[in-house]
Design a protein around this motif. Structure first.
Motif, short mmCIF file in Angstrom:
data_model
loop_
_atom_site.label_atom_id
_atom_site.label_comp_id
_atom_site.label_asym_id
_atom_site.label_seq_id
_atom_site.Cartn_x
_atom_site.Cartn_y
_atom_site.Cartn_z
N UNK A 153 -6.04 58.00 56.45
CA UNK A 153 -7.14 58.77 57.06
C UNK A 153 -7.58 59.90 56.13
N UNK A 154 -6.61 60.57 55.51
CA UNK A 154 -6.94 61.65 54.58
C UNK A 154 -7.71 61.09 53.39
N UNK A 155 -7.26 59.98 52.86
CA UNK A 155 -7.93 59.36 51.71
C UNK A 155 -9.34 58.93 52.09
N UNK A 156 -9.47 58.36 53.27
CA UNK A 156 -10.78 57.90 53.74
C UNK A 156 -11.73 59.09 53.93
N UNK A 157 -11.18 60.22 54.37
CA UNK A 157 -11.99 61.42 54.54
C UNK A 157 -12.60 61.91 53.24
N UNK A 158 -11.94 61.65 52.13
CA UNK A 158 -12.49 62.02 50.82
C UNK A 158 -13.54 61.03 50.35
N UNK A 159 -13.55 59.84 50.94
CA UNK A 159 -14.49 58.78 50.51
C UNK A 159 -15.81 58.81 51.27
N UNK A 160 -15.84 59.47 52.41
CA UNK A 160 -17.07 59.50 53.18
C UNK A 160 -16.82 59.81 54.64
N UNK A 161 -17.85 59.59 55.45
CA UNK A 161 -17.76 59.89 56.87
C UNK A 161 -18.07 58.64 57.69
N UNK A 162 -17.01 57.88 58.01
CA UNK A 162 -17.24 56.68 58.83
C UNK A 162 -17.74 57.05 60.22
N UNK A 163 -18.45 56.13 60.83
CA UNK A 163 -18.94 56.32 62.20
C UNK A 163 -17.77 56.29 63.18
#
Length: 181
Positions: A115-125
């Motif tokens: 989740x932390x890594x994904x937060x750096x990649x963008x803002x999923x819906x």
């Protein structure tokens, strides 16, 4: 060290479970603007299978990617020069429904790192978590939205997910390690 082993899922059960998980992902998120992200290593194989099942069900091919969250783990000691985080996702995650896929969920720390890594990649819906096996015993308030099989195991037991792509066959086992006598 002696090891006891019990089988949780055999070949056909693993395949049926993956199919059921694909159906549940479609029910909860639809197939459009969907990105499936497998967490290395076991989730990398599962996510590809789930992606193919979703394509067969809906005719839409979801974006499929893989992440290695080792650098984001807070429970693994890091040393200078170690591998950095790696995210191989073919699309931007912004405004997509992202499904994080792992083979086993236990403490929740791997999902937290993803989740932390994904937060750096963008803002999923929207973000969903899918796992083949939920063995419980969380250390963090994280839950899986899509679970193939729930199992309660002791702390000394290990859930082993063996898949065709990496191990030559599909089977899920639990092994118990007994101390030497």
């Amino acid at each position: 060290m002696e090891t006891e082993k019990r089988v949780l899922l055999e070949n056909e059960e693993v395949q049926r479970t993956i199919s059921r998980m694909a159906h549940e992902i479609v029910e909860k998120s639809g197939a459009e603007s969907l990105a499936l992200i497998g967490i290395r290593s076991g989730g990398a194989y599962l996510v590809r299978r789930i992606g193919r099942k979703i394509e067969a069900l809906t005719g839409n091919s979801p974006a499929v990617g893989v992440v290695d969250v080792t650098a984001y783990r807070d429970d693994i000691e890091k040393h200078p020069g170690e591998r950095s985080a790696r995210m191989d996702v073919p699309v931007a995650v912004d405004q997509r429904t992202v499904v994080l896929v792992d083979d086993v969920i236990n403490t929740g720390r791997t999902i937290r790192a993803a989740l932390e890594m994904l937060g750096h990649a963008g803002k999923p819906k929207k973000i969903l978590v899918a796992t083949l096996v939920d063995r419980g015993d969380r250390e963090l308030p994280i839950r899986a939205d899509i679970v193939g099989k729930n199992v309660q195991v002791e702390e000394s037991e290990r859930v082993n997910v063996l898949l065709q792509e990496s191990d030559g066959g599909d089977v899920v086992t639990v092994t118990k390690h007994s101390p030497r006598k």
